[in-house]
Design an enzyme around this catalytic site. Sequence first.
Site, PDB file in Angstrom:
ATOM      1  N   ARG A 280      -7.308   3.303  -6.024  1.00 53.51           N
ATOM      2  CA  ARG A 280      -7.070   1.701  -6.011  1.00 53.51           C
ATOM      3  C   ARG A 280      -5.347   1.501  -5.716  1.00 53.51           C
ATOM      4  O   ARG A 280      -4.558   2.032  -6.583  1.00 53.51           O
ATOM      5  CB  ARG A 280      -7.480   1.406  -7.382  1.00 53.51           C
ATOM      6  CG  ARG A 280      -8.932   1.617  -7.496  1.00 53.51           C
ATOM      7  CD  ARG A 280      -9.584   1.182  -8.789  1.00 53.51           C
ATOM      8  NE  ARG A 280     -10.970   1.224  -8.891  1.00 53.51           N
ATOM      9  CZ  ARG A 280     -11.612   1.406 -10.256  1.00 53.51           C
ATOM     10  NH1 ARG A 280     -10.749   1.041 -11.054  1.00 53.51           N
ATOM     11  NH2 ARG A 280     -12.694   1.443 -10.119  1.00 53.51           N
TER      12      ARG A 280
ATOM     13  N   ASP B 169      -2.549  -1.327  -6.063  1.00 49.59           N
ATOM     14  CA  ASP B 169      -2.189  -2.585  -6.848  1.00 49.59           C
ATOM     15  C   ASP B 169      -1.997  -3.795  -6.038  1.00 49.59           C
ATOM     16  O   ASP B 169      -1.849  -3.538  -4.888  1.00 49.59           O
ATOM     17  CB  ASP B 169      -1.084  -2.570  -7.933  1.00 49.59           C
ATOM     18  CG  ASP B 169      -1.290  -1.572  -9.086  1.00 49.59           C
ATOM     19  OD1 ASP B 169      -2.615  -1.521  -9.444  1.00 49.59           O
ATOM     20  OD2 ASP B 169      -0.377  -1.059  -9.588  1.00 49.59           O
TER      21      ASP B 169
ATOM     22  N   ARG C 129       5.492   4.080  -9.634  1.00 48.25           N
ATOM     23  CA  ARG C 129       6.402   2.841  -9.597  1.00 48.25           C
ATOM     24  C   ARG C 129       7.503   3.054 -10.983  1.00 48.25           C
ATOM     25  O   ARG C 129       8.481   2.629 -11.000  1.00 48.25           O
ATOM     26  CB  ARG C 129       5.706   1.609  -9.689  1.00 48.25           C
ATOM     27  CG  ARG C 129       5.063   1.043  -8.393  1.00 48.25           C
ATOM     28  CD  ARG C 129       3.969   0.171  -8.639  1.00 48.25           C
ATOM     29  NE  ARG C 129       4.832  -1.189  -9.060  1.00 48.25           N
ATOM     30  CZ  ARG C 129       4.211  -2.361  -9.349  1.00 48.25           C
ATOM     31  NH1 ARG C 129       2.974  -2.238  -9.264  1.00 48.25           N
ATOM     32  NH2 ARG C 129       4.732  -3.327  -9.911  1.00 48.25           N
TER      33      ARG C 129
END
Length: 259
Positions: free
Chosen positions: A56, A58, A206
């Site tokens: 998945r 973001d 990130r």
Amino acid sequence: MAEAEIARWALKIEYDGTNYVGWQRQKDGVSIQSLIEEAASKLVGGRAVSSITAGRTDAGVHASGMVIHLDFPADAPINGRQIRDGMGYYLKPHPVVVLQAVPVSLDWSARFSATWRSYRFTILNRPARPALQENKVWHVKRSLDVNLMQEGANFLLGSHDFTSFRAIACQAKSAVRTLDVLNIHREGELVIVDTQARSFLHHQVRNMVGSLVMVGSRQWPTEKMRDILEARNRCAAGPTSPPDGLCLTGVGYPEDPFA
């Protein structure tokens, strides 16, 4: 649908995630999943088509090599070219494209059959803001030393508890992950971070990049990355880098269905 009524197809897709809520269908906003399933449904006369993704992404995150599988009705007269081109037609004007579509067995899963995922994070390292690369890079004005960033990154390679680099909302049962690749290099004004692992925690890439920028800008020593790992505390690490620079570049399988 019962298994006998399903034909499973593996798809490789790319998309610009800038204006979307991410892969997963949400109550509010447009998701990549909803666009894909709606386009697939139109191929088979409006019948439902379900999807499973290898990972998945973001909101704002992009993909150049995402892999998913779709379960079409088994009696639908479709082939790989029709799926690629037909879904491409129905996905317009959204920047979501099917690159390849191949049939797979019902025991094959885009998510559970995968053995690795790879991501690339791109930083634009110059004083002037981006124009042509807007929404595709993280703009960092302060000069970055990629050699220092690589030295810091080397502390993260291998199997560790990555609690310090996971999102507070991460739902994974364990924070232990094995980082196989974390390579950093410069191409002119771009600093590129390539990473690969079997799986990643929510926001792990990130958050690692956010800390590595602190090292590359000489605000932190390289050894700080080791200290952050050992702290097992999200507060010990640097800021979460923006989603703009992140792109899922590939997913690996024991046998590549697209070969």
